[in-house]
Design an enzyme around this catalytic site. Sequence first.
Site, short mmCIF file in Angstrom:
data_model
loop_
_atom_site.label_atom_id
_atom_site.label_comp_id
_atom_site.label_asym_id
_atom_site.label_seq_id
_atom_site.Cartn_x
_atom_site.Cartn_y
_atom_site.Cartn_z
N ASP A 44 0.84 -1.20 0.00
CA ASP A 44 0.00 0.00 0.00
C ASP A 44 0.88 1.25 0.00
O ASP A 44 1.95 1.25 0.61
CB ASP A 44 -0.90 0.00 1.26
CG ASP A 44 -2.17 0.80 1.05
OD1 ASP A 44 -2.06 2.02 0.82
OD2 ASP A 44 -3.26 0.21 1.10
N SER A 88 -6.75 1.15 -5.18
CA SER A 88 -7.40 2.17 -6.02
C SER A 88 -8.21 3.10 -5.13
O SER A 88 -8.89 2.62 -4.21
CB SER A 88 -8.38 1.54 -7.02
OG SER A 88 -9.13 2.57 -7.66
N LYS A 104 -4.05 5.55 -13.32
CA LYS A 104 -2.76 4.85 -13.31
C LYS A 104 -2.84 3.54 -12.53
O LYS A 104 -2.30 2.53 -12.95
CB LYS A 104 -1.66 5.74 -12.72
CG LYS A 104 -1.09 6.73 -13.73
CD LYS A 104 -0.04 7.62 -13.12
CE LYS A 104 1.27 6.92 -12.89
NZ LYS A 104 2.31 7.84 -12.37
N GLY A 115 1.44 -9.06 -13.66
CA GLY A 115 2.82 -9.53 -13.92
C GLY A 115 3.32 -10.34 -12.73
O GLY A 115 3.98 -11.38 -12.90
N TYR A 158 -12.81 6.63 -12.88
CA TYR A 158 -12.90 5.41 -12.05
C TYR A 158 -13.53 4.27 -12.85
O TYR A 158 -12.99 3.18 -12.94
CB TYR A 158 -13.72 5.73 -10.81
CG TYR A 158 -13.88 4.59 -9.83
CD1 TYR A 158 -12.78 4.07 -9.13
CD2 TYR A 158 -15.14 4.04 -9.56
CE1 TYR A 158 -12.93 3.03 -8.22
CE2 TYR A 158 -15.30 3.01 -8.64
CZ TYR A 158 -14.19 2.51 -7.97
OH TYR A 158 -14.35 1.49 -7.06
N LYS A 162 -11.60 0.81 -14.17
CA LYS A 162 -12.00 -0.54 -13.79
C LYS A 162 -12.40 -1.37 -15.01
O LYS A 162 -12.15 -2.57 -15.07
CB LYS A 162 -13.17 -0.48 -12.80
CG LYS A 162 -12.78 0.07 -11.43
CD LYS A 162 -11.87 -0.89 -10.66
CE LYS A 162 -11.53 -0.34 -9.29
NZ LYS A 162 -10.66 -1.24 -8.52
#
Length: 330
Positions: A44, A88, A104, A115, A158, A162
């Site tokens: 975080d 987010s 971002k 990844g 937003y 998403k």
Amino acid sequence: MAVHGTVQGTREINRAVVTGGAGFLGSHLCEQLLERGVEVVCLDNFLTGSPQNVLHLMEHPGFRLVRCDVTDYVHVPGPVDLVLHFASPASPLDYLKMPIETLKVGSLGTLHTLGLAKEKGARFLLASTSEVYGDPLQHPQREDYWGNVNPVGPRGVYDEAKRFSEALTTAYRTSQGIDTAIVRIFNTYGPRMRADDGRAIPAFVGQALSGRPLTVAGDGSQTRSICYVDDTVRGILALAFSGETGPMNIGNPDELSMLELARWIVRLTGSESEVGFIDLPVDDPKVRRPDTTLAAERLDWHPSVSSEEGLRRTVAWFAAQRDEAAAQAG
Ligand code: NAD
């Protein structure tokens, strides 16, 4: 003895990464994973969350908090069996203030966490949202509804972040063979929401507890379905530990108007506050209710905390926070 979850009875979940784990939902997820005997690495950057939310977990031997902006890079040493991507900004006040950060973390942040799942051979679960349905033309919303979103409206940052995250997750599933799941979370409330995050429940509770008028947007006839955090997190983990891919709605189908919600909160706090009205925000959805048939059929998940009980617990938590802050102030 630790009880570890399995996916489709084959994959052992011993160690999970939770991005956004110091936020409202993420902190409850970390807690419930640890309770199931799963080690947790919480990533975080404290943009909208706080270490305070996971302070009670810091002594737990299976918990690690790492300050990290997932839009830069994501590196976690050691094995990882499950990646839960929850980082987010989520309240309209936050994402309207931080539109670029929101886009971002939905794009680069999702790319980097996917990844990580690929590198570790882990299952990946994306926290998506009912906001992908926008101002819906279908009611209640089923997972096969494509939504009604204004990409250049203020909420687009937003909603589209998403929607992009969902597309990216699906592409990693289909082209890279990553084991992924997408959960579309509907409005959730409970302890550890920020009092000033701008969402209706903390705002109304704060106003009621301090005797100020409650500020209902528009005429208050717009509806929301609110789900208590314990139910939401139980649903998310049921999906995480299943072999389901989603998208899957998790939310409480009980629908109530904003005016009803405000009146309930006045009653539950025993407040004498009046209910007042303010302008409706741009592109505010008029209705919102999940169709949860899929979660019921595939996960046997049903919300179990009534709105009255959940609101009672939430009001009690906010009242205790206020008392503590007042005691500290002197
Ligand atoms: P929150 O703001 O309390 O938590 C989000 C966390 O993400 C915070 O701790 C924040 O510091 C962290 N974060 C943000 N950007 C980051 C970055 N670049 N790198 C690392 N950490 C970052 O919000 P929440 O209500 O707990 O929501 C969590 C997730 O669930 C979000 O993805 C949100 O879209 C989704 N969701 C929540 C709800 C709800 O009702 N709460 C509904 C639908 C979807």
